[in-house]
Design a protein around this motif. Structure first.
Motif, short mmCIF file in Angstrom:
data_model
loop_
_atom_site.label_atom_id
_atom_site.label_comp_id
_atom_site.label_asym_id
_atom_site.label_seq_id
_atom_site.Cartn_x
_atom_site.Cartn_y
_atom_site.Cartn_z
N THR A 10 0.86 -1.18 0.00
CA THR A 10 0.00 0.00 0.00
C THR A 10 0.90 1.23 0.00
O THR A 10 2.12 1.11 -0.05
CB THR A 10 -0.90 0.05 1.25
N HIS A 11 0.32 2.38 0.07
CA HIS A 11 1.12 3.61 0.17
C HIS A 11 1.47 3.91 1.62
O HIS A 11 2.12 4.90 1.89
CB HIS A 11 0.36 4.77 -0.47
N GLU A 30 7.81 5.37 5.54
CA GLU A 30 8.15 6.71 5.06
C GLU A 30 8.85 7.55 6.13
O GLU A 30 9.58 8.47 5.82
CB GLU A 30 6.90 7.44 4.56
N MET A 37 4.57 8.64 1.27
CA MET A 37 3.78 7.54 0.73
C MET A 37 4.68 6.47 0.09
O MET A 37 4.36 5.92 -0.96
CB MET A 37 2.74 8.04 -0.26
N THR A 39 6.24 3.22 -1.12
CA THR A 39 5.65 1.91 -1.41
C THR A 39 6.65 0.77 -1.23
O THR A 39 6.33 -0.37 -1.53
CB THR A 39 5.08 1.87 -2.85
#
Length: 92
Positions: A10-11, A30, A37, A39
């Protein structure tokens, strides 16, 4: 019991470590990659989790995965961070 939760694909890739129903550590990748975001697999967050808590792969009782390819592939991407722990069974 130490439960490691890993969210991937997902982000908001992240890890959480729970002991006795209480979170010991939780962070998104992150935060460490400095890419909004991100990945990428949460490898940096996992390494920081082990560093901060003083635990290691051998201390993990259950790994809970979310949105994930087969574990053997992720362990490869994670730089074998979890490969020190031998997993004997999986549940859906």
């Amino acid at each position: 019991m130490n439960i490691l939760g890993i969210s991937y694909e997902t982000h908001e890739n992240s890890v959480v470590l729970i002991r006795g129903g209480e979170p010991l550590f939780a962070a998104s990748e992150e935060r460490y990659s400095r890419v909004k975001m991100d990945t990428a697999a949460p490898v940096r967050a996992l390494k920081e989790c082990f560093r901060v808590t003083g635990l290691g792969p051998a201390d993990i009782d259950i790994v809970a995965l979310s949105g994930f390819p087969p574990v053997k592939n992720w362990v490869h991407y994670a730089g074998c961070e979890l490969s020190q722990k031998r997993f004997t069974g999986f549940r859906d």
